[in-house]
Design a protein around this motif. Structure first.
Motif, short mmCIF file in Angstrom:
data_model
loop_
_atom_site.label_atom_id
_atom_site.label_comp_id
_atom_site.label_asym_id
_atom_site.label_seq_id
_atom_site.Cartn_x
_atom_site.Cartn_y
_atom_site.Cartn_z
N ALA A 16 15.35 0.25 15.01
CA ALA A 16 14.65 -0.67 14.10
C ALA A 16 13.86 0.11 13.04
CB ALA A 16 13.72 -1.59 14.89
N LEU A 17 13.18 1.17 13.45
CA LEU A 17 12.43 1.97 12.49
C LEU A 17 13.35 2.73 11.54
CD1 LEU A 17 9.60 3.22 14.85
CD2 LEU A 17 9.40 1.55 12.98
N ARG A 18 14.50 3.14 12.03
CA ARG A 18 15.50 3.77 11.16
C ARG A 18 15.97 2.75 10.11
NH1 ARG A 18 19.27 5.56 14.78
NH2 ARG A 18 18.16 7.51 14.98
N ASN A 19 16.18 1.51 10.53
CA ASN A 19 16.59 0.46 9.59
C ASN A 19 15.52 0.21 8.54
OD1 ASN A 19 19.02 0.09 10.91
ND2 ASN A 19 18.36 -1.75 11.99
N VAL A 20 14.27 0.20 8.97
CA VAL A 20 13.17 0.01 8.02
C VAL A 20 13.18 1.12 6.98
CG1 VAL A 20 10.65 -0.01 7.73
CG2 VAL A 20 11.69 -1.28 9.62
N ALA A 21 13.29 2.36 7.44
CA ALA A 21 13.27 3.49 6.52
C ALA A 21 14.45 3.45 5.55
CB ALA A 21 13.28 4.80 7.32
N LYS A 22 15.60 3.00 6.03
CA LYS A 22 16.81 3.03 5.23
C LYS A 22 16.98 1.81 4.32
CE LYS A 22 21.76 3.88 5.77
NZ LYS A 22 22.83 4.14 6.73
N HIS A 23 16.56 0.63 4.79
CA HIS A 23 16.90 -0.60 4.10
C HIS A 23 15.72 -1.42 3.58
CE1 HIS A 23 21.03 -0.19 5.54
NE2 HIS A 23 20.56 -0.01 6.76
N ALA A 24 14.55 -1.32 4.18
CA ALA A 24 13.51 -2.32 3.95
C ALA A 24 12.62 -2.09 2.72
CB ALA A 24 12.61 -2.43 5.18
N ALA A 25 12.54 -0.86 2.26
CA ALA A 25 11.61 -0.55 1.16
C ALA A 25 10.21 -1.05 1.51
CB ALA A 25 12.10 -1.14 -0.16
N ALA A 26 9.80 -0.81 2.76
CA ALA A 26 8.51 -1.30 3.24
C ALA A 26 7.46 -0.21 3.17
CB ALA A 26 8.64 -1.78 4.69
N ALA A 27 6.29 -0.59 2.75
CA ALA A 27 5.16 0.34 2.72
C ALA A 27 4.41 0.32 4.05
CB ALA A 27 4.21 -0.02 1.58
N GLU A 28 4.67 -0.69 4.85
CA GLU A 28 3.95 -0.84 6.11
C GLU A 28 4.87 -1.39 7.19
OE1 GLU A 28 0.01 -3.15 7.89
OE2 GLU A 28 0.55 -3.40 5.78
N GLU A 45 7.62 -5.07 13.12
CA GLU A 45 7.53 -5.97 11.96
C GLU A 45 7.29 -5.15 10.70
OE1 GLU A 45 5.14 -10.06 10.85
OE2 GLU A 45 4.29 -8.71 12.33
N ASP A 46 8.16 -5.36 9.72
CA ASP A 46 7.95 -4.68 8.44
C ASP A 46 7.64 -5.73 7.37
OD1 ASP A 46 10.28 -5.32 6.58
OD2 ASP A 46 11.42 -4.48 8.25
N PHE A 47 7.07 -5.25 6.30
CA PHE A 47 6.69 -6.12 5.20
C PHE A 47 7.49 -5.74 3.96
CE2 PHE A 47 3.31 -5.77 8.28
CZ PHE A 47 3.09 -7.11 8.58
N GLY A 48 8.78 -5.48 4.19
CA GLY A 48 9.67 -5.03 3.14
C GLY A 48 10.45 -6.16 2.50
N ILE A 49 11.65 -5.82 2.05
CA ILE A 49 12.44 -6.76 1.25
C ILE A 49 13.21 -7.78 2.09
CG2 ILE A 49 12.67 -5.16 -0.67
CD1 ILE A 49 15.54 -4.56 0.31
N GLY A 50 13.30 -7.58 3.40
CA GLY A 50 14.05 -8.50 4.25
C GLY A 50 15.52 -8.49 3.90
N PHE A 51 16.28 -9.39 4.50
CA PHE A 51 17.70 -9.50 4.19
C PHE A 51 18.20 -10.86 4.58
CE2 PHE A 51 17.45 -7.78 8.45
CZ PHE A 51 18.46 -8.42 9.16
N ASP A 52 19.38 -11.19 4.11
CA ASP A 52 20.02 -12.46 4.38
C ASP A 52 20.87 -12.34 5.64
OD1 ASP A 52 21.43 -14.84 4.39
OD2 ASP A 52 22.25 -14.60 2.38
N THR A 81 13.90 -12.03 13.01
CA THR A 81 13.46 -13.02 12.05
C THR A 81 13.35 -12.31 10.71
OG1 THR A 81 12.19 -14.13 13.77
CG2 THR A 81 11.68 -14.72 11.49
N THR A 82 14.01 -12.84 9.70
CA THR A 82 13.98 -12.19 8.39
C THR A 82 14.29 -13.20 7.30
OG1 THR A 82 14.79 -10.30 7.11
CG2 THR A 82 16.43 -11.49 8.44
N ALA A 83 13.88 -12.87 6.11
CA ALA A 83 14.23 -13.64 4.92
C ALA A 83 14.08 -12.70 3.73
CB ALA A 83 13.32 -14.85 4.77
N VAL A 84 14.93 -12.90 2.75
CA VAL A 84 14.87 -12.07 1.55
C VAL A 84 13.47 -12.19 0.93
CG1 VAL A 84 15.82 -11.72 -0.76
CG2 VAL A 84 17.34 -12.28 1.14
N GLY A 85 12.86 -11.03 0.72
CA GLY A 85 11.53 -10.99 0.12
C GLY A 85 10.38 -11.19 1.09
N ARG A 86 10.69 -11.38 2.38
CA ARG A 86 9.64 -11.67 3.36
C ARG A 86 9.58 -10.71 4.53
NH1 ARG A 86 8.89 -18.09 3.74
NH2 ARG A 86 7.83 -18.22 1.74
N GLY A 87 10.33 -9.64 4.50
CA GLY A 87 10.29 -8.67 5.58
C GLY A 87 11.13 -9.08 6.77
#
Length: 101
Positions: A16-28, A45-52, A81-87
């Protein structure tokens, strides 16, 4: 925590953390681990770009299915749980069979 449950949680958190680093563009990212009654509960839980979720299969390498399979092997529950623009939030609930509290 039984060794098989601990290893599963470690590997799911790692992926999950690898996915965050690679895909989420999350600062936290927030990782929580808790014991609730006879279960261990983990949330990443990340606060990045999420996905569809509908298009997740078109993005190879997310590893969500392998995480779900790992959790199923320890008779746990896995959800995303995810949504585009919602992490994104990855949740795991795993039984602590026969473990003293």
């Amino acid at each position: 925590v039984p060794a098989d449950v601990a290893l599963c949680l470690y590997r799911v958190a790692q992926e999950a953390l690898r996915n965050v680093a690679k895909h989420a563009a999350a600062a936290e990212v927030v990782v929580t681990l808790d014991v609730v009654e006879s279960e261990v509960v983990m949330r990443i839980e990340d606060f990045g770009i999420g996905f569809d979720r509908e298009n997740e299969r078109s993005q190879p390498g997310l590893g969500l299915s392998s995480m779900a399979e790992r959790v199923a092997l320890i008779e746990g529950q896995f959800s995303v749980t995810t949504a585009v623009g919602r992490g994104t939030s990855v949740d795991v609930r795993a039984p602590l069979k026969g473990c003293p509290r």
